[in-house]
Motif scaffolding. Structure first.
Motif, PDB file in Angstrom:
ATOM      1  N   SER A 189      -9.341 -14.771 -16.412  1.00 26.71           N
ATOM      2  CA  SER A 189      -9.059 -14.353 -17.781  1.00 26.71           C
ATOM      3  C   SER A 189      -9.153 -15.546 -18.719  1.00 26.71           C
ATOM      4  CB  SER A 189      -7.671 -13.731 -17.878  1.00 26.71           C
ATOM      5  OG  SER A 189      -7.351 -13.396 -19.225  1.00 26.71           O
ATOM      6  N   THR A 190      -9.603 -15.261 -19.945  1.00 30.70           N
ATOM      7  CA  THR A 190      -9.673 -16.277 -20.986  1.00 30.70           C
ATOM      8  C   THR A 190      -8.883 -15.799 -22.191  1.00 30.70           C
ATOM      9  OG1 THR A 190     -11.880 -16.950 -20.264  1.00 30.70           O
ATOM     10  CG2 THR A 190     -11.193 -17.636 -22.458  1.00 30.70           C
ATOM     11  N   LEU A 191      -7.974 -16.649 -22.655  1.00 27.46           N
ATOM     12  CA  LEU A 191      -7.228 -16.393 -23.891  1.00 27.46           C
ATOM     13  C   LEU A 191      -7.854 -17.249 -24.979  1.00 27.46           C
ATOM     14  CD1 LEU A 191      -4.685 -15.137 -25.328  1.00 27.46           C
ATOM     15  CD2 LEU A 191      -3.491 -17.230 -24.703  1.00 27.46           C
ATOM     16  N   THR A 192      -8.280 -16.612 -26.058  1.00 25.79           N
ATOM     17  CA  THR A 192      -8.937 -17.319 -27.160  1.00 25.79           C
ATOM     18  C   THR A 192      -8.062 -17.265 -28.398  1.00 25.79           C
ATOM     19  OG1 THR A 192     -11.126 -16.766 -26.283  1.00 25.79           O
ATOM     20  CG2 THR A 192     -10.996 -17.435 -28.591  1.00 25.79           C
ATOM     21  N   ILE A 193      -7.899 -18.410 -29.022  1.00 29.04           N
ATOM     22  CA  ILE A 193      -7.186 -18.481 -30.301  1.00 29.04           C
ATOM     23  C   ILE A 193      -8.167 -19.029 -31.328  1.00 29.04           C
ATOM     24  CG2 ILE A 193      -5.144 -19.296 -31.532  1.00 29.04           C
ATOM     25  CD1 ILE A 193      -3.894 -19.970 -28.801  1.00 29.04           C
ATOM     26  N   GLN A 194      -8.426 -18.231 -32.347  1.00 27.17           N
ATOM     27  CA  GLN A 194      -9.366 -18.642 -33.396  1.00 27.17           C
ATOM     28  C   GLN A 194      -8.600 -19.247 -34.566  1.00 27.17           C
ATOM     29  OE1 GLN A 194     -11.184 -14.688 -33.865  1.00 27.17           O
ATOM     30  NE2 GLN A 194     -13.096 -15.550 -33.092  1.00 27.17           N
ATOM     31  N   ARG A 195      -9.262 -20.190 -35.232  1.00 30.52           N
ATOM     32  CA  ARG A 195      -8.700 -20.799 -36.457  1.00 30.52           C
ATOM     33  C   ARG A 195      -7.243 -21.198 -36.219  1.00 30.52           C
ATOM     34  NH1 ARG A 195     -10.821 -16.105 -37.474  1.00 30.52           N
ATOM     35  NH2 ARG A 195      -8.843 -15.129 -38.125  1.00 30.52           N
ATOM     36  N   THR A 196      -7.038 -22.055 -35.250  1.00 28.94           N
ATOM     37  CA  THR A 196      -5.679 -22.405 -34.812  1.00 28.94           C
ATOM     38  C   THR A 196      -4.820 -22.927 -35.965  1.00 28.94           C
ATOM     39  OG1 THR A 196      -6.520 -24.564 -34.107  1.00 28.94           O
ATOM     40  CG2 THR A 196      -6.244 -22.877 -32.409  1.00 28.94           C
ATOM     41  N   GLN A 197      -3.538 -22.596 -35.876  1.00 26.82           N
ATOM     42  CA  GLN A 197      -2.522 -23.048 -36.824  1.00 26.82           C
ATOM     43  C   GLN A 197      -1.489 -23.886 -36.065  1.00 26.82           C
ATOM     44  OE1 GLN A 197      -2.783 -22.164 -40.184  1.00 26.82           O
ATOM     45  NE2 GLN A 197      -4.776 -21.399 -39.499  1.00 26.82           N
ATOM     46  N   GLN A 198      -0.722 -24.667 -36.792  1.00 25.53           N
ATOM     47  CA  GLN A 198       0.263 -25.521 -36.138  1.00 25.53           C
ATOM     48  C   GLN A 198       1.308 -24.712 -35.385  1.00 25.53           C
ATOM     49  OE1 GLN A 198       1.628 -28.305 -39.159  1.00 25.53           O
ATOM     50  NE2 GLN A 198       0.147 -29.820 -38.442  1.00 25.53           N
ATOM     51  N   GLU A 199       1.626 -23.521 -35.856  1.00 32.58           N
ATOM     52  CA  GLU A 199       2.616 -22.700 -35.165  1.00 32.58           C
ATOM     53  C   GLU A 199       2.103 -22.151 -33.833  1.00 32.58           C
ATOM     54  OE1 GLU A 199       1.501 -22.032 -38.276  1.00 32.58           O
ATOM     55  OE2 GLU A 199       1.019 -19.889 -38.501  1.00 32.58           O
ATOM     56  N   ASP A 200       0.802 -22.349 -33.568  1.00 29.60           N
ATOM     57  CA  ASP A 200       0.262 -21.931 -32.272  1.00 29.60           C
ATOM     58  C   ASP A 200       0.590 -22.947 -31.180  1.00 29.60           C
ATOM     59  OD1 ASP A 200      -2.829 -20.822 -33.860  1.00 29.60           O
ATOM     60  OD2 ASP A 200      -0.895 -19.795 -33.635  1.00 29.60           O
ATOM     61  N   SER A 201       1.090 -24.103 -31.565  1.00 28.94           N
ATOM     62  CA  SER A 201       1.454 -25.121 -30.576  1.00 28.94           C
ATOM     63  C   SER A 201       2.530 -24.564 -29.653  1.00 28.94           C
ATOM     64  CB  SER A 201       1.968 -26.382 -31.272  1.00 28.94           C
ATOM     65  OG  SER A 201       0.956 -26.988 -32.041  1.00 28.94           O
ATOM     66  N   ALA A 202       2.249 -24.598 -28.355  1.00 28.82           N
ATOM     67  CA  ALA A 202       3.157 -24.007 -27.372  1.00 28.82           C
ATOM     68  C   ALA A 202       2.573 -24.245 -25.984  1.00 28.82           C
ATOM     69  CB  ALA A 202       3.329 -22.509 -27.603  1.00 28.82           C
ATOM     70  N   VAL A 203       3.323 -23.835 -24.968  1.00 31.86           N
ATOM     71  CA  VAL A 203       2.788 -23.770 -23.609  1.00 31.86           C
ATOM     72  C   VAL A 203       2.391 -22.323 -23.353  1.00 31.86           C
ATOM     73  CG1 VAL A 203       3.272 -24.033 -21.149  1.00 31.86           C
ATOM     74  CG2 VAL A 203       4.171 -25.705 -22.788  1.00 31.86           C
ATOM     75  N   TYR A 204       1.177 -22.129 -22.898  1.00 35.00           N
ATOM     76  CA  TYR A 204       0.675 -20.792 -22.616  1.00 35.00           C
ATOM     77  C   TYR A 204       0.648 -20.620 -21.096  1.00 35.00           C
ATOM     78  CZ  TYR A 204      -0.372 -20.371 -27.505  1.00 35.00           C
ATOM     79  OH  TYR A 204      -0.236 -20.298 -28.867  1.00 35.00           O
ATOM     80  N   LEU A 205       1.417 -19.644 -20.632  1.00 32.91           N
ATOM     81  CA  LEU A 205       1.573 -19.419 -19.195  1.00 32.91           C
ATOM     82  C   LEU A 205       0.904 -18.121 -18.792  1.00 32.91           C
ATOM     83  CD1 LEU A 205       5.232 -20.565 -19.175  1.00 32.91           C
ATOM     84  CD2 LEU A 205       3.619 -21.418 -17.509  1.00 32.91           C
ATOM     85  N   CYS A 206       0.279 -18.163 -17.651  1.00 35.30           N
ATOM     86  CA  CYS A 206      -0.388 -16.996 -17.074  1.00 35.30           C
ATOM     87  C   CYS A 206       0.343 -16.628 -15.786  1.00 35.30           C
ATOM     88  CB  CYS A 206      -1.842 -17.342 -16.787  1.00 35.30           C
ATOM     89  SG  CYS A 206      -2.789 -16.048 -15.963  1.00 35.30           S
ATOM     90  N   ALA A 207       0.417 -15.343 -15.498  1.00 34.60           N
ATOM     91  CA  ALA A 207       1.042 -14.879 -14.262  1.00 34.60           C
ATOM     92  C   ALA A 207       0.209 -13.738 -13.684  1.00 34.60           C
ATOM     93  CB  ALA A 207       2.471 -14.407 -14.528  1.00 34.60           C
ATOM     94  N   SER A 208       0.352 -13.518 -12.387  1.00 36.62           N
ATOM     95  CA  SER A 208      -0.326 -12.385 -11.767  1.00 36.62           C
ATOM     96  C   SER A 208       0.566 -11.770 -10.706  1.00 36.62           C
ATOM     97  CB  SER A 208      -1.666 -12.811 -11.158  1.00 36.62           C
ATOM     98  OG  SER A 208      -1.483 -13.618  -9.997  1.00 36.62           O
TER      99      SER A 208
END
Lengths: 115, 115
Positions: free
Chosen positions: A75-94
């Motif tokens: 899987s691919t998570l895409t964030i377009q036109r990133t903003q500062q509030e997008d700063s975070a840890v992005y975790l994937c689970a299955s």
């Protein structure tokens, strides 16, 4: 590998750029989840894939966020036109098939920093 | 909508002693599962223990046990004989059957273990 694999481990980018985050679930797991963890916070659900069903996108915070899962695996998570509030840890689970009695196995996450 | 609340941002325990982490939750559903996850600095979420809401008996996993009070919607985690390796962020999470299979997390409790 034996566990959920995420890449990159860390990503630094400038505000306004697009980013792609990758998740490779445990082999054979048909259910895949994305969560976001902002600094000092708990995890926030973003999106859920189960097999060939339409994904549950109810947690995506804006239309700048999208995700796809090709071939029922990566899987691919895409964030377009990133903003500062997008700063975070992005975790994937299955987990095996999305059953509620199955624990979700997490990757190590991608730490995204928007300058 | 579901909510999970952890009222203790930080807790401290002496090595070999016992500590209890608090968690309360809210849901109108009757079929749900509760989890405690541990997150060390490596960022990976590690399942510590889980409880099915329909089970009256409290779950135990070696040094970890829960006190599940369904009527009070309380789900605390007890760690006995604390070890230095127990130091981490601990997250309480709720999963409601039929509500999309995503986990709803509390804000976390940072546990420090003193030698």
């Amino acid at each position: 590998g034996a566990g959920v694999s995420q890449s990159p481990s860390n990503k630094v980018t400038e505000k306004g750029k697009d980013v792609e985050l990758r998740c490779d679930p445990i082999s054979g797991h048909t259910a895949l989840y994305w969560y976001r963890q902002s600094l000092g916070q708990g995890l926030e659900f973003l999106i859920y894939f189960q097999g060939n069903s339409a994904p549950d996108k109810s947690g995506l915070p804006s239309d700048r966020f999208s995700a796809e899962r090709t071939g029922g695996s990566v899987s691919t998570l895409t964030i377009q036109r990133t903003q500062q509030e997008d700063s975070a840890v992005y975790l994937c689970a299955s987990n095996l098939w999305g059953g509620v009695n199955q624990p979700q196995h997490f990757g190590d996450g991608t730490r995204l920093s928007i300058l | 909508a579901q909510t999970v609340t952890q009222s203790q941002p930080e807790m401290s325990v002496q090595e070999a002693e016992t500590v209890t982490l608090s968690c309360t939750y809210d849901t109108s559903e009757s079929d749900y599962y509760l989890f405690w996850y541990k997150q060390p600095p490596s960022r990976q979420m590690i399942l510590v223990i889980r409880q099915e809401a329909y089970k009256q008996q409290n779950a135990t996993e070696n040094r970890f046990s829960v006190n599940f009070q369904k009527a009070a919607k309380s789900f605390s985690l007890k760690i006995s004989d604390s070890q230095l390796g127990d130091a981490a962020m601990y997250f309480c999470a709720l999963l409601v059957s039929g509500a999309g299979n995503m986990l709803t997390f509390g804000g976390g409790t940072r546990l420090m273990v003193k030698p």
